[in-house]
Scaffold this motif. Structure first.
Motif, PDB file in Angstrom:
ATOM      1  N   LEU A   1       0.531  -0.781   0.076  1.00  0.00           N
ATOM      2  CA  LEU A   1      -0.188  -0.208   0.336  1.00  0.00           C
ATOM      3  C   LEU A   1       1.314   1.300   0.444  1.00  0.00           C
ATOM      4  N   GLY A   2       0.753   1.872  -1.319  1.00  0.00           N
ATOM      5  CA  GLY A   2       1.801   3.014  -1.615  1.00  0.00           C
ATOM      6  C   GLY A   2       3.482   2.072  -0.910  1.00  0.00           C
ATOM      7  N   GLY A   3       4.338   2.986  -0.194  1.00  0.00           N
ATOM      8  CA  GLY A   3       5.727   2.723   0.092  1.00  0.00           C
ATOM      9  C   GLY A   3       5.954   2.414   1.568  1.00  0.00           C
ATOM     10  N   GLU A   4       4.479   3.001   2.178  1.00  0.00           N
ATOM     11  CA  GLU A   4       4.810   3.226   4.198  1.00  0.00           C
ATOM     12  C   GLU A   4       3.793   2.320   4.418  1.00  0.00           C
ATOM     13  N   GLY A   5       3.197   1.272   3.592  1.00  0.00           N
ATOM     14  CA  GLY A   5       2.670   0.825   4.364  1.00  0.00           C
ATOM     15  C   GLY A   5       1.912  -0.660   3.252  1.00  0.00           C
ATOM     16  N   VAL A   6       0.755  -2.308   3.895  1.00  0.00           N
ATOM     17  CA  VAL A   6      -0.080  -2.991   3.306  1.00  0.00           C
ATOM     18  C   VAL A   6      -1.092  -2.835   3.578  1.00  0.00           C
ATOM     19  N   LEU A   7      -1.602  -3.770   2.590  1.00  0.00           N
ATOM     20  CA  LEU A   7      -3.269  -3.899   2.689  1.00  0.00           C
ATOM     21  C   LEU A   7      -3.647  -4.886   2.883  1.00  0.00           C
ATOM     22  N   ILE A   8      -4.494  -5.502   3.856  1.00  0.00           N
ATOM     23  CA  ILE A   8      -4.132  -7.284   4.146  1.00  0.00           C
ATOM     24  C   ILE A   8      -6.151  -7.452   4.646  1.00  0.00           C
ATOM     25  N   SER A   9      -6.381  -8.125   3.505  1.00  0.00           N
ATOM     26  CA  SER A   9      -7.870  -8.672   3.543  1.00  0.00           C
ATOM     27  C   SER A   9      -7.729 -10.009   4.258  1.00  0.00           C
ATOM     28  N   TYR A  10      -8.462 -10.575   5.567  1.00  0.00           N
ATOM     29  CA  TYR A  10      -8.667 -11.150   6.313  1.00  0.00           C
ATOM     30  C   TYR A  10     -10.574 -11.938   5.715  1.00  0.00           C
ATOM     31  N   THR A  11     -10.132 -13.493   5.291  1.00  0.00           N
ATOM     32  CA  THR A  11     -11.769 -14.548   5.354  1.00  0.00           C
ATOM     33  C   THR A  11     -10.979 -15.263   6.322  1.00  0.00           C
ATOM     34  N   SER A  12     -12.028 -16.019   7.243  1.00  0.00           N
ATOM     35  CA  SER A  12     -12.354 -17.185   8.197  1.00  0.00           C
ATOM     36  C   SER A  12     -13.769 -16.496   8.779  1.00  0.00           C
ATOM     37  N   GLU A  13     -13.737 -18.290   8.453  1.00  0.00           N
ATOM     38  CA  GLU A  13     -14.882 -18.557   9.293  1.00  0.00           C
ATOM     39  C   GLU A  13     -15.142 -18.253  10.895  1.00  0.00           C
ATOM     40  N   ARG A  14     -13.657 -18.715  11.551  1.00  0.00           N
ATOM     41  CA  ARG A  14     -13.741 -17.749  13.019  1.00  0.00           C
ATOM     42  C   ARG A  14     -13.752 -16.424  13.844  1.00  0.00           C
ATOM     43  N   GLN A  15     -13.684 -15.286  12.119  1.00  0.00           N
ATOM     44  CA  GLN A  15     -13.792 -13.651  12.642  1.00  0.00           C
ATOM     45  C   GLN A  15     -13.001 -13.274  13.818  1.00  0.00           C
ATOM     46  N   LEU A  16     -12.311 -13.844  13.659  1.00  0.00           N
ATOM     47  CA  LEU A  16     -11.399 -13.712  15.172  1.00  0.00           C
ATOM     48  C   LEU A  16     -10.277 -12.134  13.778  1.00  0.00           C
ATOM     49  N   CYS A  17     -10.841 -11.098  13.361  1.00  0.00           N
ATOM     50  CA  CYS A  17     -10.487 -10.198  13.188  1.00  0.00           C
ATOM     51  C   CYS A  17      -9.534  -9.360  14.675  1.00  0.00           C
ATOM     52  N   ARG A  18      -9.952  -9.665  15.369  1.00  0.00           N
ATOM     53  CA  ARG A  18      -9.002  -8.305  16.510  1.00  0.00           C
ATOM     54  C   ARG A  18      -7.672  -9.569  16.586  1.00  0.00           C
ATOM     55  N   LEU A  19      -7.646 -10.664  16.873  1.00  0.00           N
ATOM     56  CA  LEU A  19      -6.997 -11.879  16.997  1.00  0.00           C
ATOM     57  C   LEU A  19      -5.852 -10.964  15.343  1.00  0.00           C
ATOM     58  N   LEU A  20      -6.578 -10.924  14.968  1.00  0.00           N
ATOM     59  CA  LEU A  20      -5.495 -10.939  13.356  1.00  0.00           C
ATOM     60  C   LEU A  20      -4.625  -8.635  13.753  1.00  0.00           C
ATOM     61  N   GLU A  21      -5.358  -8.494  13.962  1.00  0.00           N
ATOM     62  CA  GLU A  21      -4.665  -6.885  14.776  1.00  0.00           C
ATOM     63  C   GLU A  21      -3.993  -6.814  15.633  1.00  0.00           C
ATOM     64  N   GLY A  22      -3.931  -8.216  16.672  1.00  0.00           N
ATOM     65  CA  GLY A  22      -3.544  -7.821  18.119  1.00  0.00           C
ATOM     66  C   GLY A  22      -1.898  -8.394  16.951  1.00  0.00           C
ATOM     67  N   LEU A  23      -1.372  -9.478  15.950  1.00  0.00           N
ATOM     68  CA  LEU A  23      -0.693  -9.725  15.239  1.00  0.00           C
ATOM     69  C   LEU A  23      -0.068  -9.111  14.895  1.00  0.00           C
ATOM     70  N   ILE A  24      -0.969  -8.207  14.164  1.00  0.00           N
ATOM     71  CA  ILE A  24      -0.303  -6.472  13.507  1.00  0.00           C
ATOM     72  C   ILE A  24       0.653  -5.871  14.475  1.00  0.00           C
ATOM     73  N   LEU A  25      -0.104  -6.294  15.543  1.00  0.00           N
ATOM     74  CA  LEU A  25       0.590  -4.756  16.148  1.00  0.00           C
ATOM     75  C   LEU A  25       2.362  -5.445  16.907  1.00  0.00           C
TER      76      LEU A  25
END
Length: 178
Positions: free
Chosen positions: A119-143
């Protein structure tokens, strides 16, 4: 959900509650690190930990993600962490270098599907799909990965399956306050 994730959550429980209270939380929940378990069991343990800490489940889920990215996964994949120059390089290779390996080598493992693009020179765009719906977990993993590898990042969820979107989409950019 793979037993290794449960081991990480147990360790996070110990970190948050201490040995004795965490042992109570896990007393009726035996697991093996090389087995897979029902996703509902993982959700139930997150709920139990949230009740024990008095925090909302979303905060516990995010906190576990940070913990796992800093303590659990570096121990499992030290070479991948060492080879990643920063959080963005790490995220750009996670699907190919980690998730495909996990799917091929661990029976019953179903890591989420991530599509990560620059995503430009200083980032990424992440698309997440999972039936588990653990998007908060992914956010924590990124951080947590950013804390481990740098630079500091700002994470914004621009789409979320909890808002009736087909999946979650995150922007991850270098923090201006970094």
């Amino acid at each position: 959900m793979h037993g290794l994730i449960f081991a990480g959550l147990r360790d996070y429980s110990i970190d948050r509650l201490g040995d004795e209270r965490a042992a109570e939380l896990w007393a009726d929940r035996a697991f093996a690190i090389d087995e897979s378990y029902e996703d509902e069991w993982f959700g139930a343990q997150l709920d139990r930990l949230a009740a024990a800490t008095g925090e909302q489940r979303d905060r516990v889920e995010t906190g576990f993600g940070v913990f796992a990215a800093r303590r659990t996964f570096p121990a499992l994949y030290p070479d991948y962490y060492a080879a990643s120059e920063d959080v963005f390089a790490f995220l750009l290779g996670i699907e190919e270098k980690i998730h495909e390996l996990v799917r091929a080598t661990i029976a019953g493992a179903r890591p989420p599907h991530l599509h990560v693009q620059p995503l430009g020179g200083e980032g990424v765009l992440i698309s997440y799909t999972s039936e588990r719906q653990l998007c908060r977990l992914l956010e924590g993993l990124i951080l947590g990965t950013a804390e481990e590898l740098g630079p500091k990042v700002d994470v914004e969820e621009v789409q979320c399956m909890f808002r009736d979107d087909p999946g979650c989409v995150f922007t991850v950019v270098a923090s201006e306050h970094g």
